[in-house]
Design an enzyme around this catalytic site. Structure first.
Site, PDB file in Angstrom:
ATOM      1  N   SER A  40      45.786  29.751  51.934  1.00  0.00           N
ATOM      2  CA  SER A  40      45.163  30.420  53.072  1.00  0.00           C
ATOM      3  C   SER A  40      44.067  29.572  53.704  1.00  0.00           C
ATOM      4  O   SER A  40      44.028  29.401  54.927  1.00  0.00           O
ATOM      5  CB  SER A  40      44.593  31.765  52.621  1.00  0.00           C
ATOM      6  OG  SER A  40      45.611  32.605  52.128  1.00  0.00           O
TER       7      SER A  40
ATOM      8  N   CYS B 144      47.924  33.576  47.477  1.00  0.00           N
ATOM      9  CA  CYS B 144      47.885  34.894  48.117  1.00  0.00           C
ATOM     10  C   CYS B 144      49.257  35.343  48.580  1.00  0.00           C
ATOM     11  O   CYS B 144      49.713  36.442  48.270  1.00  0.00           O
ATOM     12  CB  CYS B 144      46.911  34.873  49.286  1.00  0.00           C
ATOM     13  SG  CYS B 144      46.826  36.443  50.171  1.00  0.00           S
TER      14      CYS B 144
ATOM     15  N   CYS C 165      47.949  38.245  46.422  1.00  0.00           N
ATOM     16  CA  CYS C 165      47.652  39.459  47.183  1.00  0.00           C
ATOM     17  C   CYS C 165      48.880  40.163  47.741  1.00  0.00           C
ATOM     18  O   CYS C 165      49.044  41.373  47.580  1.00  0.00           O
ATOM     19  CB  CYS C 165      46.721  39.132  48.349  1.00  0.00           C
ATOM     20  SG  CYS C 165      45.452  37.907  48.007  1.00  0.00           S
TER      21      CYS C 165
ATOM     22  N   LYS D  76      51.529  41.399  45.060  1.00  0.00           N
ATOM     23  CA  LYS D  76      50.825  42.386  44.232  1.00  0.00           C
ATOM     24  C   LYS D  76      50.700  43.710  44.959  1.00  0.00           C
ATOM     25  O   LYS D  76      50.933  44.785  44.385  1.00  0.00           O
ATOM     26  CB  LYS D  76      49.444  41.851  43.864  1.00  0.00           C
ATOM     27  CG  LYS D  76      48.552  42.857  43.166  1.00  0.00           C
ATOM     28  CD  LYS D  76      47.114  42.364  43.145  1.00  0.00           C
ATOM     29  CE  LYS D  76      46.516  42.372  44.542  1.00  0.00           C
ATOM     30  NZ  LYS D  76      45.129  41.860  44.560  1.00  0.00           N
TER      31      LYS D  76
ATOM     32  N   TYR E 254      54.342  30.496  58.021  1.00  0.00           N
ATOM     33  CA  TYR E 254      53.319  29.471  57.774  1.00  0.00           C
ATOM     34  C   TYR E 254      53.795  28.104  58.247  1.00  0.00           C
ATOM     35  O   TYR E 254      53.034  27.333  58.835  1.00  0.00           O
ATOM     36  CB  TYR E 254      52.946  29.443  56.293  1.00  0.00           C
ATOM     37  CG  TYR E 254      51.804  30.358  55.947  1.00  0.00           C
ATOM     38  CD1 TYR E 254      50.532  29.866  55.746  1.00  0.00           C
ATOM     39  CD2 TYR E 254      52.007  31.734  55.842  1.00  0.00           C
ATOM     40  CE1 TYR E 254      49.468  30.706  55.434  1.00  0.00           C
ATOM     41  CE2 TYR E 254      50.960  32.587  55.537  1.00  0.00           C
ATOM     42  CZ  TYR E 254      49.696  32.066  55.336  1.00  0.00           C
ATOM     43  OH  TYR E 254      48.657  32.913  55.046  1.00  0.00           O
TER      44      TYR E 254
ATOM     45  N   ALA F 168      49.276  15.780  46.114  1.00  0.00           N
ATOM     46  CA  ALA F 168      48.423  14.700  46.606  1.00  0.00           C
ATOM     47  C   ALA F 168      47.464  14.242  45.510  1.00  0.00           C
ATOM     48  O   ALA F 168      46.954  15.045  44.728  1.00  0.00           O
ATOM     49  CB  ALA F 168      47.639  15.153  47.831  1.00  0.00           C
TER      50      ALA F 168
ATOM     51  N   GLY G 153      40.751  41.458  31.333  1.00  0.00           N
ATOM     52  CA  GLY G 153      39.967  42.579  31.845  1.00  0.00           C
ATOM     53  C   GLY G 153      39.446  42.396  33.252  1.00  0.00           C
ATOM     54  O   GLY G 153      38.518  43.097  33.665  1.00  0.00           O
TER      55      GLY G 153
ATOM     56  N   TYR H 174      40.393  41.576  37.666  1.00  0.00           N
ATOM     57  CA  TYR H 174      41.229  42.135  38.734  1.00  0.00           C
ATOM     58  C   TYR H 174      42.704  42.169  38.326  1.00  0.00           C
ATOM     59  O   TYR H 174      43.362  43.214  38.373  1.00  0.00           O
ATOM     60  CB  TYR H 174      41.162  41.243  39.983  1.00  0.00           C
ATOM     61  CG  TYR H 174      39.981  41.367  40.885  1.00  0.00           C
ATOM     62  CD1 TYR H 174      40.112  41.969  42.139  1.00  0.00           C
ATOM     63  CD2 TYR H 174      38.751  40.834  40.555  1.00  0.00           C
ATOM     64  CE1 TYR H 174      39.043  42.029  43.021  1.00  0.00           C
ATOM     65  CE2 TYR H 174      37.677  40.891  41.421  1.00  0.00           C
ATOM     66  CZ  TYR H 174      37.824  41.496  42.664  1.00  0.00           C
ATOM     67  OH  TYR H 174      36.765  41.551  43.523  1.00  0.00           O
TER      68      TYR H 174
ATOM     69  N   GLU I 206      45.050  45.528  37.584  1.00  0.00           N
ATOM     70  CA  GLU I 206      46.053  45.801  38.615  1.00  0.00           C
ATOM     71  C   GLU I 206      47.458  45.842  38.019  1.00  0.00           C
ATOM     72  O   GLU I 206      48.233  46.772  38.284  1.00  0.00           O
ATOM     73  CB  GLU I 206      45.962  44.746  39.718  1.00  0.00           C
ATOM     74  CG  GLU I 206      44.715  44.929  40.585  1.00  0.00           C
ATOM     75  CD  GLU I 206      44.500  43.804  41.569  1.00  0.00           C
ATOM     76  OE1 GLU I 206      43.811  44.035  42.582  1.00  0.00           O
ATOM     77  OE2 GLU I 206      45.005  42.682  41.337  1.00  0.00           O
TER      78      GLU I 206
ATOM     79  N   ASP J 130      38.754  28.908  46.517  1.00  0.00           N
ATOM     80  CA  ASP J 130      38.521  29.316  45.133  1.00  0.00           C
ATOM     81  C   ASP J 130      37.949  28.215  44.253  1.00  0.00           C
ATOM     82  O   ASP J 130      37.498  28.490  43.136  1.00  0.00           O
ATOM     83  CB  ASP J 130      39.824  29.809  44.503  1.00  0.00           C
ATOM     84  CG  ASP J 130      40.293  31.133  45.086  1.00  0.00           C
ATOM     85  OD1 ASP J 130      39.567  31.701  45.922  1.00  0.00           O
ATOM     86  OD2 ASP J 130      41.390  31.589  44.720  1.00  0.00           O
TER      87      ASP J 130
ATOM     88  N   THR K   2      40.905  35.759  49.349  1.00  0.00           N
ATOM     89  CA  THR K   2      41.545  35.120  50.498  1.00  0.00           C
ATOM     90  C   THR K   2      40.684  35.157  51.758  1.00  0.00           C
ATOM     91  O   THR K   2      40.522  34.130  52.429  1.00  0.00           O
ATOM     92  CB  THR K   2      42.915  35.768  50.770  1.00  0.00           C
ATOM     93  OG1 THR K   2      43.779  35.477  49.664  1.00  0.00           O
ATOM     94  CG2 THR K   2      43.542  35.243  52.042  1.00  0.00           C
TER      95      THR K   2
ATOM     96  N   ALA L  96      38.489  44.871  47.109  1.00  0.00           N
ATOM     97  CA  ALA L  96      39.261  45.992  46.580  1.00  0.00           C
ATOM     98  C   ALA L  96      40.015  45.537  45.344  1.00  0.00           C
ATOM     99  O   ALA L  96      40.431  44.382  45.245  1.00  0.00           O
ATOM    100  CB  ALA L  96      40.237  46.528  47.623  1.00  0.00           C
TER     101      ALA L  96
ATOM    102  N   HIS M  28      36.664  65.726  59.298  1.00  0.00           N
ATOM    103  CA  HIS M  28      37.049  66.765  58.334  1.00  0.00           C
ATOM    104  C   HIS M  28      38.483  67.218  58.583  1.00  0.00           C
ATOM    105  O   HIS M  28      38.895  67.360  59.732  1.00  0.00           O
ATOM    106  CB  HIS M  28      36.092  67.946  58.470  1.00  0.00           C
ATOM    107  CG  HIS M  28      36.320  69.022  57.463  1.00  0.00           C
ATOM    108  ND1 HIS M  28      35.958  68.890  56.139  1.00  0.00           N
ATOM    109  CD2 HIS M  28      36.900  70.242  57.586  1.00  0.00           C
ATOM    110  CE1 HIS M  28      36.290  69.987  55.489  1.00  0.00           C
ATOM    111  NE2 HIS M  28      36.860  70.826  56.347  1.00  0.00           N
TER     112      HIS M  28
ATOM    113  N   GLU N  89      34.657  61.518  54.556  1.00  0.00           N
ATOM    114  CA  GLU N  89      33.458  62.184  55.050  1.00  0.00           C
ATOM    115  C   GLU N  89      32.384  62.322  53.974  1.00  0.00           C
ATOM    116  O   GLU N  89      31.200  62.528  54.299  1.00  0.00           O
ATOM    117  CB  GLU N  89      33.802  63.551  55.624  1.00  0.00           C
ATOM    118  CG  GLU N  89      34.284  64.568  54.601  1.00  0.00           C
ATOM    119  CD  GLU N  89      34.615  65.916  55.235  1.00  0.00           C
ATOM    120  OE1 GLU N  89      33.782  66.433  56.009  1.00  0.00           O
ATOM    121  OE2 GLU N  89      35.704  66.439  54.943  1.00  0.00           O
TER     122      GLU N  89
END
Length: 454
Positions: free
Chosen positions: A15, A43, A48, A51, A100, A116, A176, A178, A182, A304, A312, A343, A438, A443
């Protein structure tokens, strides 16, 4: 420019690398990008995107059951076919790979297939051919790491988990973070008997403690077996093909697959960093300045492999800032990692922005905490024992909301909007003055009036 083949040579077409290459090329820069695996990086291919697709698939398990309370009757029990999900995912990833490639081609970027290797400050070798570059940008991302334990060769990593030939009916996740929580949720939702083993006392270290505890309890309700303060001692392949996992507490578990989700490390193997002058941070990543330059000014790095959130959108932001400085003569301000929302697509989802309650107590003289958990409206009819958590952390002196956290359905979608408010420095009074929509779970963020604790 005449003395170099390229003004910018990007190593890694993930990315961050693709965004930097495309954006620089659109500014008239002559750019090449080298990639030895797949366009789009982690990703798009093994992170991402697949997943989230698998997470969506896993949610249907509960949706079918929940629908009965709303009057729907399924004539036959739903049946999950792993190969259908896996192969449809492959088709979608292939489509994205093509996008891409077209983005790079249409931007005038030269794509070179191969790993490379940095030769020196201004030269890179790929497949035996050497290219010169005014600036080299390293954007190789991370790679799964596994501990050195007997039988570790029997474990799979997060690169391989998406394309298993057969669906594992008994699935163990070791870790333990992400990825661990998941995939424990995903395979549990798809129908596997799922166990998560983690050496710490509670998963998702660094997240708000109340969020971690709430997520633990909700995942356990859904049927994930959680084993904390425990490590794997060894893994042995049995005669019938099963894996016997021996834990350091003496217990042994037989499963069909073990996912090693113990973290990712910068993918530096074979990169040739020893041929130039670089410094590493305490976390083993490349140390860069505000302009993404390493100790060798002509070699830069982003994503990263430098300190900061391994996300990402962060890599994309790095790329845009890199191009702004190097090719638009715009001096960037230091990157603000403190307001990056994130998230976790476990079940239930986690969405968070700002700081945890624990960090807030260290950072501010006094804070106010507003926290509520409730049964979402959907489950008043579905009958499911599921709850949602929402939480605001407020600096008492300024009334500014410095942290917002949620555990519940679509938490990531909801927190994205809240992140704007937190980054803008809005106060609790601003939240209170906002009229809620509502009936929604959202809310609750603007109707929490009762102070939970100081």
């Amino acid at each position: 420019m005449a003395e170099y083949d390229y003004q910018l040579f990007v190593i890694g077409a993930g990315s961050g690398g693709v965004r930097a290459a495309r954006t620089a090329a659109s500014r008239g820069v002559k750019v090449a990008v080298a990639e030895d695996r797949y366009l789009g990086g982690t990703c798009v291919n093994v992170g991402c995107v697949p997943k989230k697709l698998y997470s969506i698939a896993a949610h249907y398990h509960e949706d079918f059951s929940d629908s009965e309370g709303f009057g729907w009757t399924l004539e036959q029990a739903p049946r999950f076919t792993w190969a259908t999900l896996r192969d449809h995912k492959k088709d979608e990833i292939s489509r994205l790979n093509g996008i891409y490639q077209r983005l790079l081609d249409n931007s005038g970027v030269t794509t070179i297939e191969g790993r490379a290797h940095i030769v020196d400050d201004h030269h890179v070798k790929v497949n035996g051919q050497t290219y010169s570059a005014e600036t080299i940008l390293v954007a190789v991302g991370g790679w799964p790491w596994r501990p050195d334990i007997p039988g570790s060769e029997h474990m799979i990593d997060s690169n391989a988990v998406f394309d298993l030939p057969e669906f594992p009916q008994r699935f163990l996740v070791y870790g333990g973070g992400y990825i661990a929580v998941e995939f424990a949720s995903i395979f549990n939702g798809l129908g596997a008997d799922t166990t998560l083993v983690y050496r710490g006392e509670l998963f998702l270290r660094g997240f708000d403690h109340e969020v971690r505890e709430f997520t633990r309890d909700e995942m356990a309700k859904k049927g994930v077996t959680l084993t904390f303060d425990t490590s794997i001692n060894r893994i042995d392949r049995q005669a019938d093909g099963a894996l016997k996992v021996t834990l350091d507490n003496g217990d042994a578990i037989e499963v069909d697959q073990v996912l090693c989700a113990t973290g990712r490390r910068p993918h530096f193997d074979g990169l040739g960093l020893d041929n130039i002058s670089v410094e590493l941070t305490d976390s083993g990543k490349l140390k860069v300045d505000d302009y993404y330059r390493t100790a060798t000014p002509s070699v830069c790095a982003l994503g990263d492999i430098i300190d900061g959130p391994e996300l990402t959108p962060v890599a994309l932001a790095h790329a845009m800032r890199f191009v702004s400085y190097h090719y638009e003569n715009v001096t960037p301000s230091p990157f603000d990692a403190g307001h990056v929302a994130t998230a976790v697509f476990c079940h239930p989802n986690i969405g968070t922005v700002g700081i945890s309650e624990e960090r807030a107590r260290e950072q501010f003289d006094a804070i106010r905490v507003y926290s509520t958990s409730f049964r979402p409206m959907k489950h008043t009819l579905s009958g499911r024992d599921a709850r949602c958590l929402m939480k605001l952390i407020v600096d008492d002196a300024s009334d500014r909301v410095v942290g917002a956290h949620m555990v519940g359905d679509d938490a990531g979608e909801l927190i994205q909007g809240i992140a704007i408010a937190v980054r803008a420095g809005l106060t609790k009074a601003d939240f209170d003055a906002t009229i809620g929509i509502h009936p929604t779970s959202a809310e609750e963020f603007v109707t929490m009036r009762t102070l939970t604790r100081r």
